[in-house]
Design an enzyme around this catalytic site. Structure first.
Site, PDB file in Angstrom:
ATOM      1  N   ASP A 107      50.358 -49.035  32.841  1.00  0.00           N
ATOM      2  CA  ASP A 107      51.258 -50.089  33.332  1.00  0.00           C
ATOM      3  C   ASP A 107      52.312 -49.511  34.266  1.00  0.00           C
ATOM      4  OD1 ASP A 107      51.282 -51.978  30.193  1.00  0.00           O
ATOM      5  OD2 ASP A 107      49.813 -51.877  31.830  1.00  0.00           O
ATOM      6  N   ASN A 121      44.405 -44.595  31.608  1.00  0.00           N
ATOM      7  CA  ASN A 121      44.630 -45.239  30.315  1.00  0.00           C
ATOM      8  C   ASN A 121      44.097 -44.373  29.170  1.00  0.00           C
ATOM      9  OD1 ASN A 121      45.953 -47.532  31.214  1.00  0.00           O
ATOM     10  ND2 ASN A 121      44.073 -48.662  31.605  1.00  0.00           N
ATOM     11  N   GLU A 125      43.967 -53.740  37.790  1.00  0.00           N
ATOM     12  CA  GLU A 125      44.531 -52.725  38.648  1.00  0.00           C
ATOM     13  C   GLU A 125      44.286 -53.006  40.119  1.00  0.00           C
ATOM     14  OE1 GLU A 125      42.080 -52.359  36.594  1.00  0.00           O
ATOM     15  OE2 GLU A 125      40.377 -51.260  37.460  1.00  0.00           O
ATOM     16  N   ASP A 142      42.411 -51.204  45.173  1.00  0.00           N
ATOM     17  CA  ASP A 142      42.046 -50.930  43.780  1.00  0.00           C
ATOM     18  C   ASP A 142      42.436 -49.488  43.447  1.00  0.00           C
ATOM     19  OD1 ASP A 142      39.564 -49.890  41.812  1.00  0.00           O
ATOM     20  OD2 ASP A 142      40.450 -51.809  41.288  1.00  0.00           O
TER      21      ASP A 142
END
Length: 634
Positions: free
Chosen positions: A523, A514, A550, A506
């Site tokens: 991304d 973000n 993610e 993770d």
């Protein structure tokens, strides 16, 4: 009786002879009680005139003849002492000395080794009769000097039984530094050649280093070399001006430039030193406070250089002295702090600054009379300055070598990566060739119609399978492919009793990426991490998939917990070393990894193994992120 007369006559003749010999000094004494230097052919060829110098206490004498200086009260004259020469600012200051030659024909040169003296009017009297007047100093064009030298020289000849008296009218903004020396011409020529060689050698070294650094700066675009070149060239002009060489060769017809060159160039040199220290010590990355202080001081130095020409000389002298001491101390403190922090090459930088600072202190102590060394007061600071420049050149050379090695390592890594890509491409081409051979065999066994049908069906199946098993963002397997593979590999593990490992990965603090940089940056980070993970999976049976958002999941068949932990740590370390940017802003990437490994015993066991890896992942999160955690029943 005759005998007595003869004795009396002889005594009378001796008295007349003595009186005739000392007639001139006695006449001089009647007018001016200075003790003359008695000079003969057997006298030493280099005589320091300091012990024969007298200074007039009056401050309003303008001309020798109009104010009858010769007949001034003797109480107005006193011996010139060290305190007089350290006095700042000398206007209408008169200094006198006398040289008496009893019986030889001699030729001598008076040398005043203070090229920065503003104005000196020399009156030469022979037997109290004015014979010559000379104007010297850097307020007048260089070509006006009696002898074309960077120091002030006055040649003269002495006839027997002559008293030569010299009166010097001094006007100087700086100190009354009068290192007067009486030389014979031969010895002076040898000494001045040696001195010129030493000065030229020092200036030559500085010019060579400065020009070489300038060429490197122009070729490489390096700010470090640019600032260093500016510093060295500024210091070179300052040193040349102090020795009077710049006035002799660079601006002999511009005395005003000589008057203002040193006060203007000293702050410029300090500004270059500050900017050079910022770059070579990389203060931008190590200490923002020191960075800002250095830049503020550089702006102050440039501003000071622009205004010193309009200030009173005493104020300028105090400002420059304060600025040099303060900036030098700041640079030494900067260097010592970076030495304490372990910054590379900071130790050499500190040594160079300390050399210059010690040279300045020793020259100052010699100037004020605390140290009585038989060398010129400028010598320690010149030695310190030269050592500092050479050491800073060594610092730049070491840094250049480090940068070159770093570039070589990057090139080696790029070459290795290119070789790996080439190898992978060759393997893919080889596999493709084998597949083509098999396909040709199938084509030969079937009819053309069946071949076309099978090809169409195969293409459709491949497209459908790719859509069903590949994650569109990262290019790795999706969750559906992962679930199917987990069931299949679980059965193989159960049948063959071989271990299987699962890694849950993770991205740490992905929401911050973000929020700060946007979803496109997020991304991009996911794709970079997927590519990095894929590079560590060498076996065809290993599988990496995007598990969701993610998160990534890896299946490692025939792998125990030790091997799984080793691979997980390699993946975590490689991701932490990634250096990516988004719109010129760096994005640090870190991951947490949970590991679980076992031999599958039941049909439900693969799902339990996945849950255990997920628990280990969250255990890594709770332990501080950016780490690998293995599932433990405890």
């Amino acid at each position: 009786m005759k005998h007595c007369y003869s004795i009396t006559q002889r005594l009378l003749m001796m008295v007349i002879l003595v009186v005739s010999i000392f007639q001139v000094p006695l006449s001089f004494a009647a007018e001016h009680q200075n003790t003359p230097l008695r000079l003969t052919a057997s006298s030493i060829t280099k005589i320091q005139l300091t012990d024969w110098l007298y200074i007039n206490a009056s401050a309003d004498i303008e001309e020798l003849a109009s104010l009858k200086l010769l007949h001034n009260n003797d109480n107005d004259w006193k011996k010139l002492v060290a305190a007089d020469m350290r006095r700042i600012g000398s206007q209408n200051t008169w200094v006198s000395f006398s040289i008496y030659n009893p019986d030889d024909y001699l030729s001598r040169i008076i040398a005043l080794d203070n090229p920065l003296l503003d104005s000196m009017k020399l009156y030469h009297l022979v037997n109290n009769k004015l014979t010559n007047v000379e104007l010297m100093g850097d307020k007048y064009p260089f070509l006006q000097r009696p002898l074309k030298s960077n120091i002030f020289l006055y040649p003269f000849d002495l006839q027997p039984n002559e008293l030569h008296t010299f009166y010097l009218k001094i006007d100087n903004r700086g100190s009354l530094n009068l290192p007067l020396v009486l030389w014979s011409k031969n010895d002076f020529s040898h000494t001045i050649e040696t001195q010129s060689f030493g000065n030229g050698f020092q200036i030559g070294i500085l010019i060579a280093i400065g020009v070489f650094s300038l060429f490197i700066a122009l070729a490489s675009g390096s700010f470090s070399y640019s600032y260093y070149s500016g510093y060295v060239l500024s210091v070179t002009v300052i040193v040349a001006s102090i020795h009077g060489i710049a006035f002799q060769y660079l601006w002999p017809t511009w005395p005003s430039v000589q008057q203002h060159a040193i006060p203007m160039l000293i702050p410029i040199a300090l500004a270059f030193a500050l900017m050079f220290t910022e770059k070579v010590m990389q203060l931008k990355y190590h200490n923002k406070t020191m960075l800002l202080l250095g830049r503020y001081l550089a702006v102050y130095c440039v501003s000071l250089s622009a205004i010193v020409s309009f200030l009173d000389f005493k104020i300028t002298l105090y400002l420059l002295s304060f600025s040099v001491i303060f900036v030098s101390s700041i640079l030494i403190i900067f260097s010592l702090i970076q030495v304490y922090k372990g910054t590379k090459n900071a130790r050499f930088h500190a040594i160079g600054r300390i050399w210059l600072f010690l040279g300045s202190i020793l020259s100052g102590l010699m100037y004020i009379g605390v140290l009585q060394w038989q060398i010129h007061p400028q010598t320690p600071i010149m030695i310190g300055l030269t050592c500092e420049v050479v050491i800073m050149a060594a610092v730049l050379a070491l840094r250049y070598n480090d940068e070159r090695k770093a570039k070589l390592k990057m090139q080696e890594k790029a070459l290795e990566q290119a070789n790996r890509i080439k190898q992978s491409r060759d393997e893919a081409l080889q596999a493709e060739a084998i597949a083509n051979e098999r396909l040709e065999q199938m084509v030969s066994e079937r009819t053309l119609e069946l071949e076309v049908t099978l090809r169409e069906l195969n293409e459709a199946n491949q497209k459908l399978q790719q859509q069903n098993t590949i994650d569109s963002l990262t290019g790795v397997k999706n969750r559906n492919a992962f679930d199917k593979r987990l069931i299949a590999e679980g059965r193989i593990s159960r049948r063959q009793q071989t271990p299987i490992a699962i890694l849950m990965i993770d991205i740490d603090k992905f929401k911050d990426i973000n929020d700060q940089h946007g979803h496109l940056a997020g991304d991009h980070s996911i794709k970079v991490i997927a590519t990095t993970i894929s590079e560590f999976l060498q076996r065809p049976t290993d599988l990496v998939s995007r598990f969701g958002g993610e998160e990534f999941a890896i299946i490692l068949p025939n792998t125990d917990s030790v091997g799984a932990m080793l691979l997980a740590e390699k993946v975590r370390h490689a991701i932490s070393k990634l250096s990516i940017e988004w719109e010129n802003n760096p994005i640090p990437l870190f991951v947490s990894i949970g590991v679980s490994a076992a031999i599958i015993e039941t049909d439900e066991h693969p799902t339990q193994l996945l849950e255990q890896a997920d628990k280990a992942l969250y255990q890594a999160k709770r332990n501080g992120r950016n780490q690998v955690s293995q599932f433990s029943s405890d």
